[in-house]
Design an enzyme around this catalytic site. Structure first.
Site, PDB file in Angstrom:
ATOM      1  CD  GLU A  36      43.779  48.919  35.826  1.00 60.73           C
ATOM      2  OE1 GLU A  36      43.809  50.027  35.268  1.00 60.73           O
ATOM      3  OE2 GLU A  36      43.681  48.780  37.067  1.00 60.73           O
TER       4      GLU A  36
ATOM      5  CE  LYS B 177      41.672  52.958  35.300  1.00 62.51           C
ATOM      6  NZ  LYS B 177      42.803  52.419  36.097  1.00 62.51           N
TER       7      LYS B 177
ATOM      8  CB  CYS C 270      41.093  49.943  38.472  1.00 56.18           C
ATOM      9  SG  CYS C 270      41.990  49.886  40.067  1.00 56.18           S
TER      10      CYS C 270
ATOM     11  CB  SER D 235      69.010  43.588  66.628  1.00 55.60           C
ATOM     12  OG  SER D 235      67.637  43.957  66.731  1.00 55.60           O
TER      13      SER D 235
END
Length: 707
Positions: A45, A114, A175, A357
């Site tokens: 896309e 789309k 999509c 750490s």
């Protein structure tokens, strides 16, 4: 009679607004597809401009440069004799659409806008685009002059149509349309479309890949057909990692699977499939055929081209395969590692610096960098010239060949243990041992002088000296002293990131990595502008529970034995004084809740959309074996108080890899106020009333309101 069609799909590591790089990757994918015999090539896309352009879509420059790239594609001999399907924004009658532009031999066949836009979670397509709402309707689109000069066309079809080639019929989805309840492939399939295509910009979320695969396979299970999915891959400029998984499916079964995580910028899948298998599959589904006889037909664009060859009886076709899914631990090892590599090479920095750490979170971050080094060495061993060139540029050595992950780690990764008088020797040793095992350049330093200097300024100005609560100070004093330590560590981290390589006689600077997990961010258990403030954070979207499982995975797969003691130690910030040389402060005691509880709260708050009252109602059932309603009420109230008090910290949260759907990322995923009425008086009163009713029902005397 043509039966065997050869089609190609791809996963491309496109980058927002990198028109030159995007064009080069598109050309490479077309070249690979043609060399493998494909007659149709599908791309992701918005691949021409890159999916993540965001508000740059408003700019006319983005449209102009997209058409300039399209011009290069149309006029190139490389795109001849193959149908090319590319994605770009198009302005039609002053309305901006997210489109597929399908062309063949210098002629545009169709521009397909789309129909269903993605507008939830991380997606904001309705902000930039308008959905095409005219079903089965086609209009004339007047081409820009630069395109007219190449194609000789003045107008081309624009709208909801399908392509009819000499041997089959193709229909496009984009999509979100696959995820929609009324997906176009349903009606298209009933109208005789045999090949469905889907160009996606779908990002990684832990445990999500199976949902995408199931949707693709189910699209053709009931209706028959061939489904081709292309997807973006990599980091194209923000918090998301697009995870490829290009695939081809036929009649409900996967026949080709692309990788979910890799450092290959271009990946092309090619499959040869028999159209007669689709036709025979559909022939015996009577309910489908009855529905097909009544369907409203799609406009068809006739294409004088075939995806098959006339004499293809002996051509071998693909057979179904079993999709292999990664475990969540593998996803954590690979996804953030690939995202870090993209960020590192595209930011043109020389490596990373991590305040290490000796706890689970920073250790998990270090392991992800180590995994990145593994992926780089593997890619180079497999002949990836792009990765080799990037690695040489990053380490400033044109002859370098990364072969050993530990050796590469030494060059690109600096870890720093910043001790204070409140730090234990145990965490110091754990950090040092882990650094040795992964190969990072490790620094040990002490911040006490800087802390005393800053607190000394306050004492000189006010005449007051704050003390920790164990020495008789108030909670305000103790918290302020803890925050000074945390913030000084952030300042020192950036100083060393800028100058460590300079001090070692090497060029470049380092990106600072943060290591706050998604649960701590949700609760606000971090100091604003402390070591959680960094350039990027690869674990900011991952839960503590998943990180612990990932640490175990690293012990088993990377043989990092130093992680065993880190796993067994209780999480601690080490900001309060030690007691008899031992850590007295623990994270879960400080937070007033466990990490397991935090994950539950996070999922209910975001995914289940539960406010305080709804969360209470759900948890009295979920936790009925371990908590009374009154205890549940107290826990829910404490969580919402702490969450709302600390929500302002999310506005400055370090950009983090998005991996969980309950992420509190304030940038665009989890949009909430950051100034709350933290008493939640109305909501908590509703909870109190419900607790009273439940206790009366159980015969429990009500003594007081829930705390």
């Amino acid at each position: 009679m043509g039966r065997a069609v050869t089609v190609a799909t791809c996963a491309l590591n496109q980058w927002a607004l990198d028109f030159e790089g995007n064009l080069e990757r598109i050309f490479r994918s077309i070249d690979i597809a043609k060399r493998k015999g494909a007659r149709y090539r599908l791309g992701p896309e918005l691949e021409i401009c890159g999916y993540g352009c965001s508000d740059h879509y408003y700019e006319s420059d983005t449209l102009l440069h997209s058409f300039q790239v399209l011009e290069k594609l149309l006029e190139s001999p490389a795109t001849q004799d193959i149908i090319c399907d590319v994605g770009m924004p198009v302005l039609h009658r002053n309305v901006r659409y997210n489109c597929r532009v399908i062309f063949l031999n210098k002629k545009i066949l169709l521009i397909r806008p789309k129909i269903s836009l993605a507008n939830g979670g991380n997606y904001r397509e309705l902000r930039w685009f308008t959905p095409w709402s005219k079903a089965r309707h086609v209009e004339e689109y007047f081409l820009p002059r630069i395109i007219q000069e190449v194609t000789g066309q003045e107008t081309v079809p624009f709208g909801d149509a399908v392509l009819a080639t000499k041997d089959t019929c193709l229909g496009a989805e984009i999509c979100e349309e696959l995820w929609a309840p009324n997906s176009p492939h349903i009606e298209m399939g009933l109208d005789g479309v045999e090949i469905f295509t889907n160009s996606s910009g779908s990002h990684h979320v832990l445990r999500k890949a199976h949902a995408r695969v199931d949707l693709v396979n189910s699209a053709t299970a009931k209706n028959g057909g061939i489904y081709i999915l292309a997807n973006q891959k990599g980091c194209d400029g923000d918090r998301l990692y697009y995870d490829g998984c290009a695939m081809i499916s036929m009649n409900g079964e996967t026949v080709a699977q692309g990788s979910q995580f890799s450092l290959d910028d271009v990946e092309v899948l090619v499959a040869t499939l028999d159209l007669e298998d689709v036709r025979s599959y559909r022939a015996e589904i009577s309910s489908r055929n009855l529905a097909a006889s009544k369907v409203n037909p799609y406009p068809r664009v006739k294409v004088n081209f075939a995806l098959s060859c006339p004499d293809d009886v002996a051509v071998p076709t693909c057979v179904p395969i079993q999709w292999r899914h990664h475990s969540p631990e593998e996803e954590i090892s690979l996804g953030p590692a690939c995202w870090l590599w993209d960020y590192l090479r595209r930011s043109k920095q020389a490596g990373f610096l991590l305040p290490l750490s000796g706890g689970i979170d920073s250790s998990a971050t270090a392991c992800i960098v180590y995994s990145m080094c593994h992926q780089v060495c593997l890619a180079v061993r497999n002949g990836n010239a792009d990765v080799l060139a990037d690695a040489r540029r990053i380490v400033n050595d044109e002859t370098y060949i990364p072969q050993d992950p530990r050796e590469l780690c030494k060059r690109v990764f600096t870890t720093c243990y910043m001790a204070s008088e409140n730090s234990s020797q145990d965490t110091c040793n754990r950090a040092k041992l882990l650094a040795e095992q992964i190969g990072s350049y490790h620094i040990n330093l002490n911040i006490d002088a800087a802390v005393k200097a800053v607190v000394g300024i306050f004492t000189v100005v006010t005449g007051r000296t704050p003390r920790f609560s164990v020495y008789g100070g108030s909670s305000r004093e103790s918290l302020a002293l803890q925050n000074v330590q945390a913030r000084i560590r952030m300042v020192i981290a950036y100083l060393f990131a800028q100058l460590t390589l300079w001090a070692r006689g090497m060029p470049g600077g380092l990106l600072v990595l943060g290591s706050a997990n998604v649960d701590e961010s949700l609760r606000g258990y971090l100091t604003k502008y402390d070591c959680s403030s960094a350039d990027i954070n690869p674990i900011g979207g991952i839960s503590k529970t998943d990180l612990k499982n990932f640490i175990q995975y690293c012990i088993e797969n990377f043989q990092l034995t130093a992680l065993r003691s880190i796993m067994s130690a209780p999480p601690t910030a080490e900001l309060e004084p030690l007691v008899d040389g031992q850590v007295a402060q623990t994270d879960e005691a400080d937070m007033g809740m466990t990490y397991a509880e935090l994950s539950v709260y996070g999922k209910l708050r975001k995914i289940a959309k539960a406010g305080p009252y709804s969360m209470f109602c759900k948890l009295i059932t979920m936790w009925k074996e371990i908590c009374t309603p009154r205890e549940v009420a107290s826990k829910v109230k404490h969580f919402f108080r702490m969450y709302s008090v600390n929500r302002h910290k999310m506005t400055t949260l370090t950009p983090s890899y998005h991996a969980e759907n309950y992420s509190p990322d304030d940038n665009r995923f989890d949009l909430r106020p950051f100034l709350y009425n933290t008493s939640w008086s109305w909501q908590f009163r509703c909870i109190d009333k419900q607790v009273s009713k439940l206790e009366e029902k159980e015969g429990i005397s009500v003594v007081e309101d829930v705390d």
